[in-house]
Scaffold this motif. Structure first.
Motif, PDB file in Angstrom:
ATOM      1  N   TYR A  52      62.917 -39.443   3.546  1.00 61.02           N
ATOM      2  CA  TYR A  52      62.161 -40.640   3.903  1.00 61.02           C
ATOM      3  C   TYR A  52      61.732 -40.610   5.364  1.00 61.02           C
ATOM      4  O   TYR A  52      62.442 -40.065   6.209  1.00 61.02           O
ATOM      5  N   PRO A  53      60.567 -41.192   5.673  1.00 60.96           N
ATOM      6  CA  PRO A  53      60.123 -41.225   7.059  1.00 60.96           C
ATOM      7  C   PRO A  53      61.064 -42.100   7.886  1.00 60.96           C
ATOM      8  O   PRO A  53      61.626 -43.068   7.369  1.00 60.96           O
ATOM      9  N   SER A  54      61.215 -41.754   9.172  1.00 64.08           N
ATOM     10  CA  SER A  54      62.190 -42.464  10.001  1.00 64.08           C
ATOM     11  C   SER A  54      61.859 -43.950  10.147  1.00 64.08           C
ATOM     12  O   SER A  54      62.752 -44.770  10.307  1.00 64.08           O
ATOM     13  N   PHE A  55      60.557 -44.294  10.060  1.00 64.80           N
ATOM     14  CA  PHE A  55      60.192 -45.725  10.205  1.00 64.80           C
ATOM     15  C   PHE A  55      60.830 -46.583   9.128  1.00 64.80           C
ATOM     16  O   PHE A  55      61.044 -47.761   9.315  1.00 64.80           O
ATOM     17  N   LEU A  56      61.062 -45.964   7.969  1.00 67.26           N
ATOM     18  CA  LEU A  56      61.557 -46.733   6.834  1.00 67.26           C
ATOM     19  C   LEU A  56      62.885 -47.427   7.157  1.00 67.26           C
ATOM     20  O   LEU A  56      63.159 -48.513   6.650  1.00 67.26           O
ATOM     21  N   ARG A  57      63.671 -46.792   8.024  1.00 74.55           N
ATOM     22  CA  ARG A  57      64.940 -47.424   8.418  1.00 74.55           C
ATOM     23  C   ARG A  57      64.670 -48.754   9.124  1.00 74.55           C
ATOM     24  O   ARG A  57      65.285 -49.767   8.824  1.00 74.55           O
ATOM     25  N   ASN A  58      63.726 -48.723  10.067  1.00 80.03           N
ATOM     26  CA  ASN A  58      63.386 -49.952  10.791  1.00 80.03           C
ATOM     27  C   ASN A  58      62.845 -51.008   9.839  1.00 80.03           C
ATOM     28  O   ASN A  58      63.165 -52.177   9.939  1.00 80.03           O
ATOM     29  N   ASP A  59      61.991 -50.533   8.909  1.00 81.55           N
ATOM     30  CA  ASP A  59      61.364 -51.473   7.975  1.00 81.55           C
ATOM     31  C   ASP A  59      62.416 -52.182   7.130  1.00 81.55           C
ATOM     32  O   ASP A  59      62.364 -53.393   6.944  1.00 81.55           O
ATOM     33  N   PHE A  72      72.777 -46.654   8.437  1.00 81.12           N
ATOM     34  CA  PHE A  72      71.903 -46.011   9.418  1.00 81.12           C
ATOM     35  C   PHE A  72      72.573 -45.899  10.789  1.00 81.12           C
ATOM     36  O   PHE A  72      71.974 -45.375  11.728  1.00 81.12           O
ATOM     37  N   GLY A  73      73.766 -46.400  10.905  1.00 80.24           N
ATOM     38  CA  GLY A  73      74.509 -46.249  12.143  1.00 80.24           C
ATOM     39  C   GLY A  73      73.900 -46.985  13.320  1.00 80.24           C
ATOM     40  O   GLY A  73      73.369 -46.371  14.229  1.00 80.24           O
ATOM     41  N   ASN A  74      73.957 -48.287  13.262  1.00 80.89           N
ATOM     42  CA  ASN A  74      73.541 -49.139  14.386  1.00 80.89           C
ATOM     43  C   ASN A  74      72.340 -48.674  15.199  1.00 80.89           C
ATOM     44  O   ASN A  74      72.403 -48.596  16.422  1.00 80.89           O
ATOM     45  N   ILE A  75      71.261 -48.308  14.540  1.00 81.92           N
ATOM     46  CA  ILE A  75      70.063 -47.931  15.292  1.00 81.92           C
ATOM     47  C   ILE A  75      69.378 -49.197  15.771  1.00 81.92           C
ATOM     48  O   ILE A  75      69.540 -50.261  15.181  1.00 81.92           O
ATOM     49  N   SER A  76      68.612 -49.082  16.835  1.00 81.20           N
ATOM     50  CA  SER A  76      67.912 -50.271  17.305  1.00 81.20           C
ATOM     51  C   SER A  76      66.621 -50.416  16.501  1.00 81.20           C
ATOM     52  O   SER A  76      65.984 -49.434  16.142  1.00 81.20           O
ATOM     53  N   TYR A  77      66.292 -51.628  16.197  1.00 82.62           N
ATOM     54  CA  TYR A  77      65.053 -51.877  15.463  1.00 82.62           C
ATOM     55  C   TYR A  77      64.408 -53.122  16.036  1.00 82.62           C
ATOM     56  O   TYR A  77      65.077 -53.940  16.673  1.00 82.62           O
ATOM     57  N   LEU A  78      63.123 -53.233  15.805  1.00 81.86           N
ATOM     58  CA  LEU A  78      62.388 -54.358  16.355  1.00 81.86           C
ATOM     59  C   LEU A  78      62.338 -55.482  15.326  1.00 81.86           C
ATOM     60  O   LEU A  78      61.857 -55.282  14.215  1.00 81.86           O
ATOM     61  N   SER A  79      62.838 -56.652  15.686  1.00 85.12           N
ATOM     62  CA  SER A  79      62.809 -57.757  14.722  1.00 85.12           C
ATOM     63  C   SER A  79      61.378 -58.266  14.581  1.00 85.12           C
ATOM     64  O   SER A  79      60.541 -58.060  15.458  1.00 85.12           O
ATOM     65  N   GLU A  80      61.145 -58.925  13.459  1.00 88.22           N
ATOM     66  CA  GLU A  80      59.791 -59.379  13.166  1.00 88.22           C
ATOM     67  C   GLU A  80      59.295 -60.354  14.244  1.00 88.22           C
ATOM     68  O   GLU A  80      58.144 -60.299  14.655  1.00 88.22           O
ATOM     69  N   SER A  81      60.172 -61.242  14.707  1.00 88.42           N
ATOM     70  CA  SER A  81      59.711 -62.233  15.688  1.00 88.42           C
ATOM     71  C   SER A  81      59.343 -61.543  16.999  1.00 88.42           C
ATOM     72  O   SER A  81      58.379 -61.910  17.653  1.00 88.42           O
ATOM     73  N   ASN A  82      60.110 -60.508  17.371  1.00 90.61           N
ATOM     74  CA  ASN A  82      59.773 -59.751  18.564  1.00 90.61           C
ATOM     75  C   ASN A  82      58.432 -59.047  18.418  1.00 90.61           C
ATOM     76  O   ASN A  82      57.655 -58.951  19.355  1.00 90.61           O
TER      77      ASN A  82
END
Lengths: 200, 441
Positions: free
Chosen positions: B208-215, B235-245
């Motif tokens: 899977y593409p790496s973006f999918l984790r964030n999604d 996914f081991g506590n990766i940082s992701y951008l929340s929708e509101s951000n």
């Protein structure tokens, strides 16, 4: 050689037969119901509009508005979102809704966004070019009290050659000043479609 | 009937089943590689593909693609819509055409499309609508393709490799999210994730593409689902951008990059000698020299922002696997037909031998077997303007105008092999902008 000619005698007419599949055209009354593909069509649009608007005008908000203000409510049709499995022309549906609203005679109706812009342009040019006695005033539009918005959804159940399509048309009437929803209504349409699995 | 008539009749049958589009397809693919899309359209319109009703579907699909590539989106929609309607009609099995195919070959049947081709019709329609800024209708295609994928899934009960399309589901997820239908979006992201992890990993060796984790994290947290904690752990506590951000501070550029041209089916055959020089022939479609993907990764850069993307849809590999899946079924059909044809010849010979025309028997036998073998042709038709592979990059940017959107292409050894300037792009706050590029590496 005789046999060969005999063969031609059979084969040649076949070409003619196959090439003269002719077209039939007949004028239909626009209220006549004819379902061809099972897709959303003019009949669905018209019947839904008539039914929901009739229902809408019978509900309590109408009399409340009348008794409070003594005037006909002013309504505008907003956006109808297509959330279905089909490419539905929501514009014709909006037109059908508008028609039913105006023809009821029970509400005053203001033009929607696109139409409004056209009328404004015309009025602007009047200020410069028309006879002063016939010029219409700027900034004198009637503001709407209520806005009708909604969506069209579908649920499809399919198994081989059989399909059941369920359309759910949801409409809401919002009071523009307060965002209050004064009426919710809609219509459901169910269609059963069966495809031929064998052709010649 | 005398000898001459018999010969004439046989020749007629042979030629009738011989019309081939090999040369046309070769030329169109040449046009494609030099981005001469409008020339290709003219070529296609003048060809036999445009007029032969058996190939309607192919014509609509090829023309739809070429129109899309030529940026003629509304026309492209017309043709892909025709393709959908045609598929609907082809649902019914034609008795007359089936019987015709039994005495000649599968080319006598209308082309019905491979499963992945049917799915891609919706994908291109969605892109067409997106390019016209019509998200509402693009989503109609997403809903339709979901129905179709569910149907394919159901039909094969996981027996086929191609029972799901991870990339198409992923794109659905993106579009539903943009439209605000978060539940649908999450479901499609999740299906995509599952399919990449299982089918795509196993059969095409891509994950899977790496973006999918964030999604998945973004959506599950936004929807308040328990899955959020499961993914977070996985996914081991990766940082992701929340929708509101995202909504109030960022914008995003999503690039779909299609590369190359899908391989063509060729005719494979097996022969066994019969009488004199006649032989028993079995033919079947197969792929040879499909070529590997040269591209390892792609990088999209806008100003100081950049992001790396990779292969999300190995179309060539999917096509090959799909055909392999059906090889047994195709072989059985070919064998049945060859048996019918050669068997009929033997029966006719035997009948002639017993009649007063017995002197013709040997000739009929040779001609019959010759005819049977000569009419055997593999159905090598396919949608041949499709790309070899599809790549995807998602690039988060600060809202604003970027004058040089740059796509860099790297091979598997991480050496840069190409670079494309995709022009300027303006991204508003909270907006997701689509870009498309077709290249030939």
């Amino acid at each position: 050689m005789r046999n060969f000619k005999l063969l031609l005698l059979f084969v040649i007419p076949l070409f003619f037969v196959s090439s003269c599949a002719h077209k039939q055209i007949r004028r239909m009354d626009s209220s006549e119901i004819k379902d061809l593909s099972g897709r959303w069509n003019d009949t669905d649009s018209r019947l839904t509009a008539q039914k929901v608007i009739a229902e809408c005008l019978e509900s309590p908000w109408y009399n409340r508005h009348k008794s409070e203000t003594g005037k006909n409510p002013v309504v505008i049709v907003g956006r109808i979102v297509n959330k279905s499995h089909e490419h539905i022309n929501t514009e014709t549906f909006i037109n059908d809704l508008e028609k039913s609203l105006i023809n009821s005679g029970e509400v005053d109706f203001v033009a929607n966004n696109a139409t409004r812009e056209q009328v404004r342009a015309e009025r602007r040019s009047m200020q410069d070019w028309s006879n002063p006695d016939t010029v219409k005033r700027m900034r004198n539009e009637t503001g709407a009290d209520y806005m009708l918005v909604g969506s069209i959804n579908t649920i499809i159940d399919k198994e081989g050659k059989e399909t059941v399509k369920f359309y759910q048309i949801d409409l809401k009437l919002l009071q523009l000043e307060t965002n209050k929803i004064v009426w919710i209504g809609g219509k459901k349409i169910k269609k059963y479609i069966k495809k031929d699995s064998i052709s010649w | 009937m005398n000898k001459r008539n018999v010969l004439l009749f046989l020749l007629l049958l042979i030629f009738a089943s011989c019309s081939s589009n090999r040369k046309l397809i070769t030329n169109i693919r040449k046009d494609l590689r030099s981005s001469n899309y409008n020339e290709a359209i003219v070529r296609l319109d003048k060809s036999d593909l445009a007029t032969n009703s058996k190939n309607n579907l192919l014509y609509y699909m090829e023309k739809g693609t070429l129109l899309f590539l030529a940026d003629r989106y509304s026309e492209s929609i017309t043709y892909f819509t025709l393709a959908k309607r045609r598929l609907d009609e082809l649902f019914a099995v034609s008795i007359s055409k089936q019987s015709a195919s039994m005495i000649s070959n599968d080319l006598a049947l209308p082309y019905k499309g491979e499963d992945f081709e049917k799915v891609l019709i919706h994908y291109y329609l969605a892109l067409d609508y997106l390019m016209l800024n019509n998200l509402e209708d693009a989503l109609v295609e997403c809903r339709q393709v979901n129905l179709l994928l569910n149907e394919i899934n159901e039909k094969y009960k996981k027996k086929n490799v191609y029972s799901e399309d991870a990339f198409v589901r992923y794109l659905n997820g993106v579009l539903f999210e943009i439209f605000g239908e978060l539940n649908d979006s999450y479901i499609d992201y999740y299906r995509s994730y599952k399919t990449y992890k299982n089918n795509y990993k196993r059969f095409y060796n891509i994950t899977y593409p790496s973006f999918l984790r964030n999604d998945l994290l973004r959506l599950s947290s936004n929807l308040g689902l328990d899955d959020f904690n499961i993914f977070k752990e996985k996914f081991g506590n990766i940082s992701y951008l929340s929708e509101s951000n995202f909504k109030y501070k960022n914008g995003e550029i999503i690039l779909i990059f299609e590369n190359g041209v899908i391989p063509r089916k060729t005719q494979g055959e097996v022969r066994a000698p019969l009488v004199n020089r006649a032989f028993f022939k079995l033919v079947f479609p197969e792929y040879r020299n499909i070529g590997d993907t040269v591209i390892g990764s792609v990088k999209l850069t806008a100003g100081k922002f950049s992001s790396v993307g990779g292969l999300v849809e190995p179309l060539a590999a999917i096509a090959v696997q799909d055909l392999k899946d059906r090889a047994d079924r195709i072989m059985a059909r070919m064998l049945a037909r060859a048996t019918v044809k050669h068997g009929a010849t033997e029966v006719a010979t035997e009948m002639l031998r017993r009649s007063k025309y017995s002197q013709f028997a040997p000739l009929v036998r040779i001609l019959g077997h010759f005819f049977s073998s000569a009419t055997e042709k593999a159905d090598t038709r396919g949608w041949y303007t499709l790309p070899h592979d599809i790549f995807l990059v998602r690039l988060l940017v600060a809202p604003g105008k970027y004058s040089n959107l740059q796509l860099n292409i790297y091979n598997r050894g991480d050496n840069k092999i190409g670079s494309v300037n995709l022009g300027s792009v303006t991204v508003k706050t909270g907006q997701r902008v689509f870009k498309y590029y077709r290249g030939y590496w």
